[in-house]
Structures are given as C-alpha cells and as structure tokens.
Design an enzyme around this catalytic site. Structure first.
Site, PDB file in Angstrom:
ATOM      1  N   GLN A  94      32.232 -18.031  17.529  1.00  0.00           N
ATOM      2  CA  GLN A  94      33.147 -18.818  18.347  1.00  0.00           C
ATOM      3  C   GLN A  94      33.730 -18.014  19.512  1.00  0.00           C
ATOM      4  O   GLN A  94      34.503 -18.539  20.303  1.00  0.00           O
ATOM      5  CB  GLN A  94      34.284 -19.344  17.466  1.00  0.00           C
ATOM      6  CG  GLN A  94      33.810 -20.272  16.367  1.00  0.00           C
ATOM      7  CD  GLN A  94      34.909 -20.581  15.352  1.00  0.00           C
ATOM      8  OE1 GLN A  94      36.037 -20.119  15.461  1.00  0.00           O
ATOM      9  NE2 GLN A  94      34.564 -21.377  14.351  1.00  0.00           N
ATOM     10  N   HIS A 156      37.503 -17.833  14.887  1.00  0.00           N
ATOM     11  CA  HIS A 156      38.938 -18.011  15.175  1.00  0.00           C
ATOM     12  C   HIS A 156      39.529 -16.946  16.099  1.00  0.00           C
ATOM     13  O   HIS A 156      40.425 -16.194  15.724  1.00  0.00           O
ATOM     14  CB  HIS A 156      39.719 -18.043  13.862  1.00  0.00           C
ATOM     15  CG  HIS A 156      39.306 -19.125  12.921  1.00  0.00           C
ATOM     16  ND1 HIS A 156      39.932 -19.341  11.727  1.00  0.00           N
ATOM     17  CD2 HIS A 156      38.317 -20.060  12.993  1.00  0.00           C
ATOM     18  CE1 HIS A 156      39.359 -20.356  11.098  1.00  0.00           C
ATOM     19  NE2 HIS A 156      38.365 -20.805  11.873  1.00  0.00           N
TER      20      HIS A 156
END
Length: 379
Positions: A94, A156
C-alpha cells in the site's frame, strides 16, 4: 450516532460511460437526489494516482504510487516526471509516493510537501519531505519527518497532508498493520502528527511533556487515515480511516484524544468475524462521528463550500476504494450525519482522493482507471 437513510445515484446517460475495467471515462451527465451534474475527464494515463494539488498557474501536481510526481501544465500531462525526489521511495504494498500539498506561502517560496513510504534501517515507514518546485524539478529537498519505528511489510502507511490556518502541518499515519502500535505513544504509527513546516515540534502539542511519548503526536488510536480536510466554516480538522472488516470511520480530530483502535472498533477480524478489543465503546475513548459497516474502504475527504452546487454546501464527500462510489454525507448544525447518498456507483472504480478546486468544482482521482475527473454542473 444517527440511523441513516441511504440513496442511490440515478444514471442519466450511463451508456456513455465505458463499463469495462480500466477503460477511460467519457463525459456524461447524472441525476442525484439534489443536483444534476456532469462527470468530465481532466487527465488520464496515470499510474496508480494517489494525491493531487492545484498550482496557482492553473496546473496540477499529481502523485503516482509507483513513485513519480507528475505535472499538468496548460491542460496537458507532461511526459517527464518531476525530478529530484528522494531515492528511497518504496513502492511496496500500500506504500509508495502518497500525498502532496503546497506550502501556504508557495507563491513566494515555491515549496511543496509530499509523503511517501521510505525505505531505511528496520524496513519501511511513512516519511514527509519538502522541496522547491523549479520548472519540472525539485530543489533543496529535505526530509522533515520520519515515522518511527520502521517495520517490514507494505500495510497501512496513511498518509494525507494538511496545513491549518496557524501554519502547522498535519500528517495522518497508519498503524503499519501492527495494531498495538496505535495505542503505544512511544511510536508514531497509528497517530495524527502535528509539526512546524520545517519539522520542529510545536510547544503546544498535547504530548510534549508526556513521559515516553513521541512529541509530534496530536492524536492516537487511529488505524489507517487516508482522508483529511478542514471544515470550511469552523476550520476544524476531520479525517476518515479504514476499519478492519467493517468499522470505517469519519472523525473530528481533537488534540490529545484517543480514537480507540484497537481497543474499540465497529469492525471485526477478517474471515472469522470475531470481536476485536473490548467492543465498540469505552470510557475515555472517542466515538466516530459516523461509521460504515460493512466497510467501503474510505479514501479522500472534502467538504463542499463552492457556489456551483448550492444544495451541496456543507456536505462531506468521501471516496470508496472498494465499491467505487462517492458518499455524500449531510450533516446538521451539530455536525451529526443525517443522510448519505452514494454518487457514481458503478461508474467509478477505485476512488482515491477528492478535493474542491479553486474553481469551486469537485475533482476526483480514480486510482484504478488512472484518471483525474471533474464534477461540474450539468448545465
């Protein structure tokens, strides 16, 4: 918390939009509950666009998660990316090149700020750097913040950037997939950061004098905030964040507050559906202004304050990565959410960012399609 009614956006000319995954969008008109609007492509052929900022000359800066910062000039995407970015930007999971904002005094100092997943000792972590934009290059680049500790994996990172009227820079961070870090004030992940533009810690930060705490922390107990903006009337800072399986949140951020993750959440463990932490409420821990269950995978947040859509003034707009729509939230005078309308469901694919432009229109990044789109009045 108020029980919501949910509306669907009716497509007026849906047949004009390409339906296949990844196909470019064609201008089309839509009827929503309160406004008719047109969706118009602005920039295409982007590689996983993540954030964007408007330049005073009418151009744009757009980040690509793969690591490039792109410039739009005179309506055209320049072929060559902006040079001079740090060489430790890591496109992992991510992470990658994330948000970008202009310095409040950009007209004088030409500075921009950008966040990214930075590789370093211990693995990867969110970093923020700034530099001066000179033509299509960055000069005098310096790192002003590093989230510590770094860790392995690609989950995250956050990360939105927002300046406030007092000149402070806020940085939203994720917990890096290590959920207990969000309650550990000796680490940065899972918190909202507040610093001076040069990286110095403000004397009035809430944890400056707390033993063992990172002084940059403004709030904590946050899972993964990927939307952040100021309310146009109050100037207060709002964020949205990803829950686990369920429990995406919209929050009003207050200095020193604990937003609960992972002690309380409206989400559950992936797959098993078992409870996380101690339930949904606990004394001393903040409740969200609104939450989504099931999750919509929130990313991007804007309050509308323009004149082009008078019926939308004061509404919040939240992007959905999972379902490819924009949630329009109605709020009352106490900032309670009283209604939700889902716009462009089935038309967009992966809404990564939303901002109001200087022209009073809404701009949307579709990460999957690689496009920046504009929402404008139908007539």
């Amino acid at each position: 918390m108020i029980q919501l009614r949910t509306f669907s956006c009716t497509l007026a000319l849906a047949s004009l939009l390409a339906g296949a995954c990844g196909n470019p969008t064609t201008a089309a008109t839509f009827d929503s509950e309160q406004q008719s609007f047109r969706l118009t492509p602005v920039v295409s052929d982007l590689d996983q666009p993540w954030g964007f900022a408007f330049l005073p000359d009418g151009g744009l800066l757009i980040t690509e998660k793969s690591g490039d910062l792109r410039r739009v000039r005179d309506g055209e995407l320049l072929a060559e990316p902006i040079s001079g970015l740090p060489d430790n930007i890591a496109a992992i999971g991510q992470g990658g090149l994330l948000d970008v904002v202009l310095d409040p005094d950009f007209a004088d100092n030409r500075r921009i700020y950008f966040s990214y997943a930075g590789e370093g000792e211990g693995g990867y972590g969110t970093e923020v750097a700034r530099g001066r934009l000179v033509d299509n290059a960055l000069e005098d680049v310096e790192v002003i913040f590093r989230a510590l500790p770094k860790s392995d994996g690609g989950r995250h990172f956050g990360s939105r950037l927002q300046f406030t009227s007092d000149g402070m820079l806020y940085i939203s961070l994720g917990d890096r997939g290590i959920k207990d870090q969000a309650q550990d004030r000796s680490t940065h992940p899972g918190s909202l950061i507040r610093i001076h533009p040069d990286g110095r810690v403000p004397d009035d930060n809430p944890l400056v004098d707390a033993d063992g705490a990172r002084p940059e922390i403004y709030t904590y107990g946050n899972r993964n905030m990927q939307g952040m903006t100021l309310h146009p009337e109050t100037g207060q800072l709002w964020t949205n964040e990803h829950g686990p399986q369920g429990g995406d949140e919209l929050n009003l951020m207050q200095a020193g507050n604990n937003y609960g993750w992972p002690v309380i959440t409206y989400g559950v463990n992936y797959g098993t559906g078992t409870q996380i932490g101690e339930g949904t409420h606990k004394e001393g821990l903040e409740q969200p202004v609104h939450y989504w269950d099931p999750s919509i995978a929130t990313s991007g947040l804007a309050f509308y304050a323009g004149d082009a859509f008078p019926e939308w003034q004061g509404d919040a707009f939240v992007g959905s990565l999972k379902f490819g729509f924009i949630a329009r939230l109605e709020l009352n005078e106490d900032f309670e959410v009283t209604g939700e309308e889902r716009l462009l469901e089935g038309t967009l694919e992966r809404v990564r960012a939303i901002r109001q432009g200087p022209d009073g229109l809404l701009y949307v990044l579709d990460e999957a399609k690689g496009e920046l789109l504009r929402i404008e009045p139908a007539s």
